[in-house]
Write an enzyme that holds these catalytic residues in place. Sequence first.
Site, PDB file in Angstrom:
ATOM      1  CG  HIS A  16      45.896  43.061  44.435  1.00 47.22           C
ATOM      2  ND1 HIS A  16      46.973  42.622  45.152  1.00 47.22           N
ATOM      3  CD2 HIS A  16      45.698  42.139  43.455  1.00 47.22           C
ATOM      4  CE1 HIS A  16      47.411  41.490  44.635  1.00 47.22           C
ATOM      5  NE2 HIS A  16      46.657  41.174  43.606  1.00 47.22           N
ATOM      6  CB  CYS A  73      51.893  36.825  59.475  1.00 44.95           C
ATOM      7  SG  CYS A  73      50.981  35.296  59.185  1.00 44.95           S
TER       8      CYS A  73
END
Length: 555
Positions: free
Chosen positions: A184, A479
């Site tokens: 994160h 991706c």
Amino acid sequence: MADTLTGIGVSAGIAHAPVAWVTEAPGYDETEAPSADLESDGERIRQALNDVSGELLALAGSSPEESRQILETTASLAKDKGLFKACLKKLKDHGPQAAVHFAVEDYAKKFARLGGYFAERVTDLFDVRDRVIAKLQGKPAPGVPELTEPVILLARDLSPADTATMDASKVRGIVMREGGVTSHAAILCAQLGIPAIVQVSDANALTEGQMIAIDGNAGIVYVDPDEESVATLEERAAARQAVINEFSGSGQTSDEHAVGLLANIGTVSDAVLAGQDPNVEGIGLFRTEFMFLGRAAAPSLEEQTKEYTRVLRAMGARKVVVRTLDAGADKPIAFASTREEENPALGVRGLRLSMSREDLLDTQLQALAAADAETEAELWVMAPMVSTVEEARWFADRARAAGIEKVGVMIEVPAAALRAGRLARVVDFFSIGSNDLTQYTMAADRTDGVLAELLDPWQPAVLDLYAHAAAADVPVGVCGEAGGDPLLALVLVGLGVATLSMGPRKIPAVRAALAMHSLEECGRIARAARQADTAAEAREAALAVADPRMRAIVG
């Protein structure tokens, strides 16, 4: 010149400021006596978990869009009933603090074994643990200190709450001893444009207030830099930006071969932000797990339809690639568990879970088809963790029966890459998940910083698998983190990849790299990289063949 420390750059940019250490978690009291009152101590733990969840939700309410969903997800972990039950179980042999510590340790191991989205939540779990233990000790929560001047933050790792609540106007950069490229903290730093480096193992040598400079692109920390060193860094940053600014528009090579430059997102708010960014040509990966995590039951058809409609509508008429639920057989999604497994990362996860719980997939496909009917976006839907032609055919038949027109699979395991030509006969497109493909190819846990060298996306064996997949007769995208590396993007396009998906702030550099090379030149760069024996040699070989201006972009 200054002494240097090295790590992995995860957010490009240059910063120069004094060090400010993030307050470490207190840790549990090892002298704490075992619980003498299970009911009372269990209530203390329950209250602490509830308080932490409430505090995180309060932070989410006052946080920017890019942080809100992350904080809400972390708050849901603190309210997870399975975690509380695990604490109660540990309480039989420990005091409250140790019970929380060991329960979270066990939960984190389960998340790490699941891989993917759940492995990336391990830091969130540890943040919950540290906050709850601090609460039990009556101490303030660990985290970023109050800042009065511009600083470079140093930490073992940064939690979502840390990154969401810090004063970004005073944070010039971030250095972490641990952390990973998909954490994160790394994602938020890239979104906020804050230079960041992870895996700087020698960072403990730095002291509060010590002056450092960092290059978030090269992953280098300069200790006590002199004026000449700082000036050199600033010139390098200016040169990089000048090269990037020469190019605008959509993604394409110098001979006008189109390459779609898409964004990776995980929440509706991510989609809204991406939809407002003129650099984003569409969504290359929409992770749907956020709707399922920390719940006692699966989201309803109506709830999913509403959320998917918001995502598709945010992108107008652009392309949106959605990945169906990527979860595994373990406690994190209690309603989706099938059985206990020693290693869920190699067990019933991804499409395998969907095949054992058809109801979850069918609801998701129906919701996506309904959202597609209400919006103008170009919807593509893909399944995660596909290994065989049989699995791909099963998913394609089910998706098309639900009304999905563009059906694909992710290439995340070597078996799928090696049999890509056969898989292409039953689906419409591939998306290479470079992070998982690398870890499975190299037999190296992507959450283990010690194995960072093996997890380098430039590993020649991984490049060979990209080539196998890209040679298939369907559109192929990437991706994972590989797609956001400007130099590696040239290799991927040279191999035949049609679209690249990444964090939106990485798109301008990738666009510039493509614009200064023809498709033929990209092919030459790819061939040079694949002839190398090591990851470092592959990268250097590619750089040697590329336009000299690439050195300004990638360092």
